[in-house]
Design a protein around this motif. Structure first.
Motif, short mmCIF file in Angstrom:
data_model
loop_
_atom_site.label_atom_id
_atom_site.label_comp_id
_atom_site.label_asym_id
_atom_site.label_seq_id
_atom_site.Cartn_x
_atom_site.Cartn_y
_atom_site.Cartn_z
N ILE A 41 -5.79 -1.27 -8.08
CA ILE A 41 -5.32 -0.76 -6.80
C ILE A 41 -4.80 -1.94 -6.00
CG2 ILE A 41 -5.96 0.36 -4.63
CD1 ILE A 41 -8.24 1.74 -6.24
N HIS A 43 -3.28 -3.27 -2.34
CA HIS A 43 -3.11 -2.96 -0.92
C HIS A 43 -1.81 -3.59 -0.45
CE1 HIS A 43 -4.10 -3.43 3.50
NE2 HIS A 43 -4.18 -2.14 3.27
N GLU A 81 2.10 10.13 -2.64
CA GLU A 81 1.75 10.94 -1.48
C GLU A 81 2.35 10.31 -0.24
OE1 GLU A 81 -2.40 12.33 -1.19
OE2 GLU A 81 -2.69 11.11 -2.99
N GLN A 85 -4.25 6.40 1.95
CA GLN A 85 -5.45 6.92 1.33
C GLN A 85 -6.55 5.86 1.41
OE1 GLN A 85 -7.29 9.60 0.82
NE2 GLN A 85 -5.53 10.48 -0.23
N LEU A 87 -9.66 3.54 0.29
CA LEU A 87 -9.94 2.86 -0.96
C LEU A 87 -10.94 3.63 -1.82
CD1 LEU A 87 -9.59 0.52 -2.90
CD2 LEU A 87 -11.25 -0.78 -1.53
N LEU A 90 -9.24 6.34 -3.70
CA LEU A 90 -8.41 5.80 -4.79
C LEU A 90 -9.28 5.38 -5.98
CD1 LEU A 90 -5.89 3.73 -2.67
CD2 LEU A 90 -5.50 5.95 -3.76
N ARG A 93 -10.23 8.43 -7.87
CA ARG A 93 -9.08 8.96 -8.63
C ARG A 93 -8.86 8.16 -9.91
NH1 ARG A 93 -4.42 10.60 -4.29
NH2 ARG A 93 -5.56 12.35 -3.38
N LEU A 94 -8.98 6.84 -9.84
CA LEU A 94 -8.83 6.03 -11.05
C LEU A 94 -9.97 6.30 -12.02
CD1 LEU A 94 -7.40 2.61 -9.81
CD2 LEU A 94 -6.20 4.60 -10.72
#
Length: 173
Positions: A41, A43, A81, A85, A87, A90, A93-94
């Motif tokens: 992820i 940023h 999206e 969102q 962290l 996310l 989701r991963l």
């Protein structure tokens, strides 16, 4: 290594141009090669990144007002999206996508364990301003008595440190 539950999370933080992306691109193949499924992820602090190209179908759908646009092929999938969102969302989701290690570039203020990357001596003030430090990666000599320290070129040592932390720690390393 039982990583079927929650993914292990490790943040790589440092100032702009400290080498975070380069470090991650060197670590990822070593960790994947050790059998981990690595998610990343990034940023984008303050920039308004553009994922797809102007004029392409997905860009046109977003421009038309779609809140969420997905594209998939034989080899990959992307979902964009039109909102920020958190962290933690996310990371989940991963995990749902199969990652058992999530490396996070940035998000200095979040509470996950962090490796701090120091390029210049004056960057050391970052050690006092972030929480949950587990190690230091430096371009020069950097000794923190209570923290493991690595030179930025010691990719094998850093990868070994991450793997050892995963094996001995609960899901959030």
């Amino acid at each position: 290594m039982d990583l079927d539950k929650q993914p292990c999370v490790l943040q790589i933080v440092g100032y702009s141009n400290s080498g975070k992306t380069t470090l991650l691109t060197k670590l990822i193949p070593l960790l994947e090669g050790a059998g981990l499924r690595v998610g990343v992820i990034k940023h984008d602090g303050g920039h308004d990144f553009e994922w797809d190209q102007p004029g392409k179908d997905t860009w046109r759908y977003r421009e038309a007002g779609a809140s969420i646009v997905a594209i998939t092929s034989r080899t990959k999938t992307a979902i964009v999206e039109q909102r920020p969102q958190e962290l933690a969302v996310l990371v989940q989701r991963l995990a749902a996508a199969g990652a058992n290690l999530v490396l996070v570039e940035g998000f200095k203020r979040e509470g996950y364990p962090k490796l701090v990357l120091l390029r210049r001596p004056e960057d050391a003030e970052l050690l006092r301003s972030v929480s949950n430090l587990v190690g230091v990666v430096s371009w020069g000599e950097q000794k923190q008595a209570e923290l493991p320290c690595f030179h930025v070129d010691d990719i094998d040592g850093i990868a070994r440190f991450v793997r050892e932390r995963i094996e001995e720690a609960p899901p959030i390393i």
